[in-house]
Design a protein around this motif. Structure first.
Motif, short mmCIF file in Angstrom:
data_model
loop_
_atom_site.label_atom_id
_atom_site.label_comp_id
_atom_site.label_asym_id
_atom_site.label_seq_id
_atom_site.Cartn_x
_atom_site.Cartn_y
_atom_site.Cartn_z
N GLN A 90 0.85 -1.20 0.00
CA GLN A 90 0.00 0.00 0.00
C GLN A 90 0.88 1.24 0.00
O GLN A 90 1.88 1.30 0.70
CB GLN A 90 -0.87 0.00 1.26
CG GLN A 90 -2.16 -0.77 1.07
CD GLN A 90 -3.21 -0.26 2.01
OE1 GLN A 90 -2.91 0.03 3.16
NE2 GLN A 90 -4.44 -0.13 1.53
N GLY A 91 0.50 2.22 -0.79
CA GLY A 91 1.28 3.45 -0.80
C GLY A 91 2.47 3.39 -1.75
O GLY A 91 3.34 4.25 -1.72
N LYS A 92 2.52 2.34 -2.59
CA LYS A 92 3.64 2.23 -3.52
C LYS A 92 3.64 3.40 -4.50
O LYS A 92 4.68 4.01 -4.77
CB LYS A 92 3.50 0.91 -4.30
CG LYS A 92 4.71 0.58 -5.13
CD LYS A 92 4.62 -0.85 -5.65
CE LYS A 92 5.73 -1.13 -6.65
NZ LYS A 92 5.83 -2.54 -7.00
N ARG A 93 2.46 3.73 -5.00
CA ARG A 93 2.35 4.86 -5.93
C ARG A 93 2.79 6.15 -5.24
O ARG A 93 3.42 7.01 -5.84
CB ARG A 93 0.91 5.01 -6.44
CG ARG A 93 0.46 3.92 -7.39
CD ARG A 93 1.30 3.88 -8.67
NE ARG A 93 1.15 5.06 -9.53
CZ ARG A 93 0.21 5.19 -10.45
NH1 ARG A 93 -0.67 4.24 -10.60
NH2 ARG A 93 0.15 6.26 -11.20
N LEU A 94 2.42 6.26 -3.97
CA LEU A 94 2.76 7.46 -3.21
C LEU A 94 4.27 7.59 -3.09
O LEU A 94 4.83 8.69 -3.27
CB LEU A 94 2.13 7.36 -1.81
CG LEU A 94 1.93 8.68 -1.08
CD1 LEU A 94 0.86 9.50 -1.78
CD2 LEU A 94 1.51 8.41 0.36
N LEU A 95 4.94 6.46 -2.81
CA LEU A 95 6.39 6.48 -2.67
C LEU A 95 7.04 6.88 -3.99
O LEU A 95 7.96 7.70 -4.03
CB LEU A 95 6.88 5.08 -2.25
CG LEU A 95 8.35 4.96 -1.83
CD1 LEU A 95 8.62 5.77 -0.59
CD2 LEU A 95 8.71 3.51 -1.59
N GLN A 96 6.52 6.32 -5.10
CA GLN A 96 7.05 6.69 -6.42
C GLN A 96 6.84 8.17 -6.71
O GLN A 96 7.73 8.84 -7.23
CB GLN A 96 6.38 5.83 -7.50
CG GLN A 96 6.97 4.44 -7.58
CD GLN A 96 6.13 3.51 -8.43
OE1 GLN A 96 4.90 3.58 -8.41
NE2 GLN A 96 6.78 2.64 -9.18
N SER A 97 5.65 8.67 -6.34
CA SER A 97 5.37 10.08 -6.58
C SER A 97 6.31 10.96 -5.77
O SER A 97 6.82 11.97 -6.27
CB SER A 97 3.93 10.43 -6.19
OG SER A 97 3.06 9.48 -6.68
N ALA B 16 10.20 5.13 2.96
CA ALA B 16 8.92 5.83 3.10
C ALA B 16 8.98 6.86 4.22
O ALA B 16 8.53 8.00 4.07
CB ALA B 16 7.80 4.83 3.34
N GLY B 20 8.77 10.77 3.65
CA GLY B 20 7.61 11.39 4.28
C GLY B 20 8.00 12.62 5.07
O GLY B 20 7.39 13.68 4.94
#
Lengths: 255, 292
Positions: A90-97, B16, B20
């Motif tokens: 989850q959040g893979k796209r977020l990390l890439q972004s 992450a 973050g």
């Protein structure tokens, strides 16, 4: 014939790129303080440079930050690349972004964003803030370098290692890492040079008691040109050439 | 089994967490700051307002924006004019020296850009090499200083950013399929027509990528107008820097940063869409090229 003609056509750009640097290096050996007339060969500006404590301190600071940031960015960037390649989460796209945003953001915006962040955190501007900022802007470049190397990787090798009883960590350590070594090294060198080259972000995150080269030179140039800055530039440029050629040789031989 | 999970957690969690705190959070803070009020004591007061955006709506910032766009697009155009023929000649070489020649383009880009700007100051100052050369050639009777002129800023920006233009162009030209050019020649196109109708359309993604890699960083390079332009010209970078460090007006500086970031995002989106369109067109009618 046409090959030679092409080479001649390329020449003006090389002259434009190299002439200022060459002139600067040549005049680091000129025995005259102000003029651009040649007054004979001397080493004295290098002596002056070594005696210039402020400038030498700044040089040491720059190297220290570049070395440590490159190392931290390489470790984190490598892990990020492996995670993006190996896992779904989850959040893979977020990390890439987030990686993408750091890569394409204008330096000036990143600089002020770090300034605001460190103020809010109550961190005193200096070595630590520089280290954190440089590690952050180098990290995505390592991830991209390593990830592109992973793209052509045969996943069966990892499966084979796991069939032989290797856990995730051992598969990484004995299968992935040796294969990735050249990319990891290239990522580290890229980070090191990026950190050494940075002016804009450093400008916002360093404090008065932790001077680094670009900013030291920035304030010196405003007061006029000084031959010991020429000597420093000569050393820095020589170093760059050595690092670039070493990294090229390393990457070639590994292929 | 446990170590498996542990490695997975560390590798995802480490990156992450770092990104973050040090990438996403600062941007959110800048965004938030742009909607707050200026405060003498602690930079910003937690009182929502549009002061920041009111501060950049005036003629001052518009003038800065206009100057930035003028200087950055001028530099982009110059880089394109110098870089395109260069990348083309380099990409079409068949010699083994090609990689070495490309490396020679990249080396200066790995030398500290401030030291390279300093090298230009050294060249352009009143008794610098350029002035000496002009006098020796009899083109000028007295020392000329190009320093602190608009020309010096353009030279500085092009000098710093030229490799960024050459690399994407070179990459797009490397991939060029020579048989397409040969086909154009067989169909009766001369060299020039072949270049305009085949080479240019197919290298458009490289042109756009290179232009963006020059234009966007140019907007932030406050030290170039400072050192080479003598502070008479400003780019967006100078404005933002001064708001944060001189005027101490964080909301205005943050609002300007937000606008700059949005501009960048819009350009990236435009690039993404146009590259997609070119890829589609390139497949269906490579000879016509996209009507870009």
């Amino acid at each position: 014939m046409s090959a030679l003609w092409r080479l001649v056509r390329l020449l003006p750009v090389y002259v434009f790129l190299y002439l200022p640097i060459v002139v600067l290096v040549v005049f680091a050996f000129n025995d005259s303080k102000y003029s651009v007339t040649w007054k004979g060969f001397t080493w004295k500006w290098f002596g002056k440079l070594l005696a210039n404590g402020q400038l030498m301190d700044a040089a040491v600071h720059t190297f220290t930050v570049a070395f440590l940031s490159a190392t931290a960015a390489t470790a984190l960037g490598l892990l990020a690349a492996v995670a993006l390649y190996r896992y779904r989460f989850q959040g893979k796209r977020l990390l890439q972004s987030a990686l993408f945003v750091v890569m394409v953001s204008p330096d000036i915006v990143m600089g002020v964003a770090f300034l605001v962040l460190f103020m809010c955190m109550g961190l005193k501007p200096g070595f630590l803030t520089l280290f954190l900022a440089h590690t952050t802007f180098c990290l995505p470049f390592v991830t991209v370098t390593v990830h592109s190397r992973l793209a052509g990787f045969d996943n069966h090798l990892i499966e084979a290692a796991q069939d032989l009883g290797a856990g995730e960590f051992r598969a990484f350590r004995h299968v992935l890492l040796p294969m990735l070594a050249p990319a990891v090294l290239a990522g580290w060198l890229l980070s090191f040079t990026l950190s050494m080259d940075d002016v804009i972000i450093s400008f916002f995150v360093t404090g008065p008691d932790f001077d680094i080269l670009p900013l030291r030179v920035y304030s010196m140039v405003r007061l006029g040109v000084k031959p010991d800055v020429n000597a420093l530039s000569a050393i820095m440029f020589g170093l760059t050439v050595v690092v670039v050629f070493t990294s090229q040789l390393l990457l070639r031989r590994k292929k | 089994m446990r170590t498996t999970n542990l490695f997975r957690r560390i590798s995802i969690g480490g990156a992450a967490l770092w990104l973050g705190v040090f990438a996403v959070l600062p941007f959110l803070l800048i965004f938030a700051t742009s909607f707050l009020t200026r405060d003498e004591a602690s930079f910003v007061a937690l009182q929502p307002s549009l002061d920041g955006y009111a501060g950049i709506a005036g003629p001052v910032f518009l003038d800065v924006l206009w100057q930035s766009v003028y200087l950055a697009s001028g530099a982009t155009l110059l880089c394109l004019l110098v870089g395109y023929p260069f990348a083309y000649a380099l990409a079409r070489m068949r010699s083994r020296a090609k990689n070495f020649l490309l490396l020679l383009v990249i080396i200066p880009f790995w030398t500290n850009s401030l030291l390279r700007t300093y090298a230009l100051v050294f060249m352009l100052k009143a008794n610098g090499l350029v002035s000496m050369t002009l006098m020796a050639l009899g083109l000028s009777s007295e020392p000329v200083s190009l320093l602190y002129t608009e020309a010096a800023i353009f030279i500085g920006l092009v000098y710093t950013l030229l490799p960024f233009m050459i690399l994407p162009l070179y990459a797009s030209m490397e991939k060029l399929d020579n048989s397409l050019l040969e086909a154009a020649r067989d169909l009766g196109a001369n060299r020039f027509q072949g270049f305009i109708r085949v080479t240019v359309p197919l290298t458009t993604p490289g042109i756009i990528a290179g232009s963006m890699m020059v234009f966007l960083p140019a907007l932030g390079m406050f030290y170039i107008p400072d050192l080479l332009g003598g502070g008479k010209h400003v780019i967006a970078g100078n404005f933002i820097k001064d708001q944060f460090l001189v005027a101490r007006d964080w909301p205005v500086g943050a609002a300007a940063s937000v606008v700059l970031t949005l501009l960048m995002a819009a350009l990236l989106l435009a690039y993404h869409l146009s590259a997609k369109r070119i890829r589609r067109n390139g497949r269906s009618n490579g000879f016509e090229g996209g009507e870009a």
